[in-house]
Design a protein around this motif. Sequence first.
Motif, PDB file in Angstrom:
ATOM      1  N   LEU A   1       0.379  -1.359  -0.355  1.00 34.45           N
ATOM      2  CA  LEU A   1      -0.136  -0.347  -0.041  1.00 34.45           C
ATOM      3  C   LEU A   1       1.022   1.290   0.078  1.00 34.45           C
ATOM      4  O   LEU A   1       1.273   1.312   1.231  1.00 34.45           O
ATOM      5  CB  LEU A   1      -1.250   0.267   0.609  1.00 34.45           C
ATOM      6  N   THR A   2       0.599   2.379  -1.159  1.00 34.69           N
ATOM      7  CA  THR A   2       1.236   3.042  -0.781  1.00 34.69           C
ATOM      8  C   THR A   2       0.471   4.737   0.073  1.00 34.69           C
ATOM      9  O   THR A   2      -0.382   4.621   0.177  1.00 34.69           O
ATOM     10  CB  THR A   2       1.332   4.291  -2.759  1.00 34.69           C
ATOM     11  N   GLU A   3       0.890   5.651   0.394  1.00 36.94           N
ATOM     12  CA  GLU A   3       0.006   6.569   1.258  1.00 36.94           C
ATOM     13  C   GLU A   3      -0.694   7.047   0.153  1.00 36.94           C
ATOM     14  O   GLU A   3      -2.017   7.258   0.554  1.00 36.94           O
ATOM     15  CB  GLU A   3       1.111   7.407   1.151  1.00 36.94           C
ATOM     16  N   ALA A   4      -0.814   7.116  -1.480  1.00 38.08           N
ATOM     17  CA  ALA A   4      -2.094   7.389  -2.056  1.00 38.08           C
ATOM     18  C   ALA A   4      -3.105   6.257  -2.110  1.00 38.08           C
ATOM     19  O   ALA A   4      -4.622   6.606  -1.684  1.00 38.08           O
ATOM     20  CB  ALA A   4      -1.530   7.669  -3.600  1.00 38.08           C
ATOM     21  N   ASP A   5      -2.740   4.931  -2.202  1.00 36.65           N
ATOM     22  CA  ASP A   5      -3.302   3.702  -1.517  1.00 36.65           C
ATOM     23  C   ASP A   5      -4.368   3.866  -0.621  1.00 36.65           C
ATOM     24  O   ASP A   5      -5.420   4.292  -0.493  1.00 36.65           O
ATOM     25  CB  ASP A   5      -2.810   2.297  -2.002  1.00 36.65           C
ATOM     26  N   GLN A   6      -3.851   4.353   0.787  1.00 38.80           N
ATOM     27  CA  GLN A   6      -4.533   4.210   2.261  1.00 38.80           C
ATOM     28  C   GLN A   6      -5.490   5.585   2.065  1.00 38.80           C
ATOM     29  O   GLN A   6      -6.317   5.108   2.625  1.00 38.80           O
ATOM     30  CB  GLN A   6      -3.214   4.654   3.076  1.00 38.80           C
ATOM     31  N   VAL A   7      -5.201   6.440   1.489  1.00 41.42           N
ATOM     32  CA  VAL A   7      -5.841   8.159   1.262  1.00 41.42           C
ATOM     33  C   VAL A   7      -7.511   7.104   0.470  1.00 41.42           C
ATOM     34  O   VAL A   7      -8.721   7.868   0.148  1.00 41.42           O
ATOM     35  CB  VAL A   7      -5.555   8.746   0.259  1.00 41.42           C
ATOM     36  N   ILE A   8      -7.018   6.702  -0.904  1.00 42.95           N
ATOM     37  CA  ILE A   8      -8.933   6.323  -0.927  1.00 42.95           C
ATOM     38  C   ILE A   8      -9.751   5.238  -0.461  1.00 42.95           C
ATOM     39  O   ILE A   8     -10.131   5.173  -0.562  1.00 42.95           O
ATOM     40  CB  ILE A   8      -7.578   5.711  -2.658  1.00 42.95           C
ATOM     41  N   LEU A   9      -8.493   4.170   0.361  1.00 45.91           N
ATOM     42  CA  LEU A   9      -9.098   3.241   0.589  1.00 45.91           C
ATOM     43  C   LEU A   9      -9.718   3.630   1.671  1.00 45.91           C
ATOM     44  O   LEU A   9     -11.028   2.812   2.082  1.00 45.91           O
ATOM     45  CB  LEU A   9      -8.271   2.084   0.864  1.00 45.91           C
ATOM     46  N   LYS A  10      -9.701   4.243   2.769  1.00 41.60           N
ATOM     47  CA  LYS A  10     -10.728   5.285   3.564  1.00 41.60           C
ATOM     48  C   LYS A  10     -11.966   5.455   2.917  1.00 41.60           C
ATOM     49  O   LYS A  10     -13.059   5.860   3.479  1.00 41.60           O
ATOM     50  CB  LYS A  10     -10.054   6.977   4.200  1.00 41.60           C
TER      51      LYS A  10
ATOM     52  N   PHE B   1      -8.408   9.958  -9.118  1.00 40.95           N
ATOM     53  CA  PHE B   1      -7.539   9.996 -10.117  1.00 40.95           C
ATOM     54  C   PHE B   1      -6.022  10.102  -9.184  1.00 40.95           C
ATOM     55  O   PHE B   1      -6.264  10.940  -8.241  1.00 40.95           O
ATOM     56  CB  PHE B   1      -7.691  11.383 -10.959  1.00 40.95           C
ATOM     57  N   ILE B   2      -5.474   9.143 -10.039  1.00 41.15           N
ATOM     58  CA  ILE B   2      -3.922   9.152  -9.239  1.00 41.15           C
ATOM     59  C   ILE B   2      -2.870   9.194  -9.818  1.00 41.15           C
ATOM     60  O   ILE B   2      -2.621   9.167 -11.156  1.00 41.15           O
ATOM     61  CB  ILE B   2      -3.441   7.585  -8.063  1.00 41.15           C
ATOM     62  N   PHE B   3      -1.715  10.694  -9.984  1.00 40.44           N
ATOM     63  CA  PHE B   3      -0.611  10.531 -10.489  1.00 40.44           C
ATOM     64  C   PHE B   3       0.648  10.485 -10.124  1.00 40.44           C
ATOM     65  O   PHE B   3       2.355  10.709 -10.239  1.00 40.44           O
ATOM     66  CB  PHE B   3      -0.122  12.244 -10.797  1.00 40.44           C
ATOM     67  N   GLY B   4       0.792   9.371  -8.870  1.00 42.58           N
ATOM     68  CA  GLY B   4       2.110   9.026  -8.388  1.00 42.58           C
ATOM     69  C   GLY B   4       2.058   8.285  -6.637  1.00 42.58           C
ATOM     70  O   GLY B   4      -0.103   8.066  -6.569  1.00 42.58           O
ATOM     71  N   ALA B   5       2.670   7.905  -5.959  1.00 37.62           N
ATOM     72  CA  ALA B   5       2.477   7.207  -4.811  1.00 37.62           C
ATOM     73  C   ALA B   5       2.165   8.051  -3.351  1.00 37.62           C
ATOM     74  O   ALA B   5       1.776   7.229  -2.059  1.00 37.62           O
ATOM     75  CB  ALA B   5       3.923   6.500  -4.195  1.00 37.62           C
TER      76      ALA B   5
ATOM     77  N   ASN C   1      -0.272  13.453  -1.176  1.00 35.68           N
ATOM     78  CA  ASN C   1      -0.884  14.550  -2.048  1.00 35.68           C
ATOM     79  C   ASN C   1      -1.583  13.701  -3.608  1.00 35.68           C
ATOM     80  O   ASN C   1      -1.500  15.829  -4.589  1.00 35.68           O
ATOM     81  CB  ASN C   1      -0.068  16.119  -1.914  1.00 35.68           C
ATOM     82  N   ALA C   2      -0.588  12.705  -4.429  1.00 32.19           N
ATOM     83  CA  ALA C   2      -0.924  12.583  -5.161  1.00 32.19           C
ATOM     84  C   ALA C   2      -2.207  12.008  -5.604  1.00 32.19           C
ATOM     85  O   ALA C   2      -2.810  11.532  -6.975  1.00 32.19           O
ATOM     86  CB  ALA C   2       0.442  11.435  -6.253  1.00 32.19           C
TER      87      ALA C   2
END
Length: 817
Positions: free
Chosen positions: A556-565, A643-647, A650-651
């Motif tokens: 899990l990246t930080e981006a994944d964790q944000v979305i999975l909330k 939308f994501i553009f990185g890990a 803030n992406a």
Amino acid sequence: MHNLNFKKDFLPHLAAIAIFCLVTVLFFAPVFFEGKTLPQHDIMQWEGGAKELIDYRAKTGEEGLWTNSMFSGMPGYLVDVQFSGDLLKYLHRAYGLFLIYPMMTIFISCLSFYILLLSMGVRSWLAIAGGLAYGLTAFSVIGIMAGHNAKISAVSTMPLVLAGIHYAFKGKKMWGFVITAIGLAIHLRPNHLQITYYLVLIVAAYGVAQLVLAIKEKTLSDFIKTGALLVVAALLAVGANFGKLMTTMEYSKYSTRGKSELTQMGEAKSGLDKDYAFQYSNGIFEPLFLIIPNFYGGSAREDLGDNSNLEAALKKNGANRQQIKQQVEAAPAYWGNQPLTAPYYAGAIIVFLFVLGMIILDNKYRVWIGGVVLFALVLSWGSNFSLNYFIFDYLPGYNKFRSVTFAIIVVVFGMILAGFLGLEKLLSSDFNKPTQKKFMIAVGSVAGFTLLCAVFAGMGSYRGAVDAQLANYPEWYLTALRADRASLLRMDALRSLIFILLFVGVLWALIKNKLSKPVAYGLLVLFVFVDLFGVAKRFINSDTFVRKSRQSEFQLTEADQVILKDKDPNYRVMNLLNPFNDAKTSYHHKSIGGYHGAKLGRYQELIERCIAPEQGRIIAALQGGSYDFGDIGVLNMLNTKYFIFGASANAVLPNTSANGNAWFVSDVREVGSADEEINELSQINTKEIAVIDETKFSLSDQVPAANGTIQLVTYKPNYLKYESSNSGDGLAVFSEVYYPKGWTATIDGEEAAILRANYVLRAMEVPAGDHVIEFKFQPQSYVLGNTVTLIVNILLIVLLIGTIGLSVMRKGESSVA
């Protein structure tokens, strides 16, 4: 029947199995002894795309059959679907000595070709060399490295099928029937129909040769009977894989392999686009990598080793140690015309034996093997040979496949087969003057060619398509790189020459009784092994294997964790960075993109005509500092909430304009063709308007004109439950991909028609009031296919056991007599 002799009847076969097993374990030693793994690119992508189906199976014990993790939703048939009736998987594993998959495919390749050569009368010790040649061909090694496991698994059993067919035609009908049926059944298990297509070409060429022979020998009646028997064997093999084949064939009509409803130049296209299919095409002289692996520089990322010209040039121009290491270990040495490639080396010795075979074999072998090798060579040229455009249009089924360079496996197959048949004939006949002359012609032509390549290697330009990407590199870099390309050719040409001369020397000594047979056979096997093993290790060596778990690829990246909330049961994510060649996003999310060679055809068209332009607008807007997603109607109708553009955290870009799981529209635009439908889709507000092709779907006069809400309350890959409330009759659009086979819908338990709206989505007329709407995916092709698969699998296993038992009884009776 003679009494069985251990040394003659058992020892060679046991030795063959032991050698093939030892070579497989030796080649993949880090996997067997150190717990390491191969970082296979395509397998990593598959794990991402298959995660939802795998998790659902583990949780429920059922097959999901449909996945929403890739391309907004697609059947799981070619992603990860298991058939409980597939009992042959245990036989397949046993045939591979229960070695680790996919490494066992190397063992199976060796053993299968060994059996083929035995069936055609090649002595066992030579057949061992032939088996090693087929198992260690660079085609298989490179395929495993890339993660093309299904392809190489299918390749590994091609010889076994032909062996069964040959046994049947040579009078051993019972075993020929069984080997053909089970060999083909196991071959079909990986469901790689492109390789099966190549197998059909080989079998067709063999069949024509047998027909001609039957006509000449006036045995046409026996040919027809044997052919009929083998047709039954083939039907059993198909039946053993009926579920896979049935669902695949059903799906193929709606995939990118099927016929498009969009028109191009006034005519709807069918099959793959030629440019896409021929993207990877061998140059006319490029197949010379079969004898000299680095004839065209090797792979697109070649390790130049120590003391290269490029290393010296980099040092001279001030590059540091790390820069030199990076450049030299992954140099763009390949100078052909393909965007990416690696050389499918067949072996210098094998090419020599093939030429020898083509000179000394009888026409009954030479014509059909030479013909199929030449035809496959032409196919591998793709766009570089104009006849292939005609073949692509008119050879039945051929336009369903891409990467035409894969046809080179037929060339390798034919070369090894003809080579060892020729070697057997050479050793079985008098080495008289005519035979000596033919032998020397083969030696002179092949060895002479490699010598000329070594001598004149410095005369080429060594400029390739990849050089256009190096336009900004200094001239000294390009000069050094091209010098290394010449050096690679020279060194490999000398290498091939040495192996040919060593092999020929031992062969000559054997023929002239200067070496004992055991020593000579051992050396011949050794030279074939060392030649191919050495080149194979260029692609998979000790540095290739890794200790890290594959799961670390999907941490899990930080981006994944944000979305999975977000606990909404069903929404989609779009990775703006190369979304349609990435299945890693699918591991944790339901993705707009993915990685798959056979996505739904309409969805691919949606990508090209609508999604890609919207993606471009999003990126342009982000570069300008804008975050308003209100004008991307197609991505919004696909419920793209993020939308994501990185890990990093803030992406992640939330999209509050997404349409949601389902909605009622206030207007419908009815159109008369697929072209009108997709053109209209780019111009409408998808929250308010739906586009429907009236030639395919009809609406009642009352629809739409409704205000209401729909909420998704239960989500499973193959089941969706909604609760709706609307003041009047209305048309609901669901952010779910429409697929005409297997999905059923009910409103309050009563069956309801599923319509297609907005080119790819489902829609439904919903009466006024509060309702429960359910979608279920229960394809009859899977249910029926699984039942047939189970029945035929049981039949084949019983047939195998019965044949073995009958053979043992007959041998016992013969020995008593």
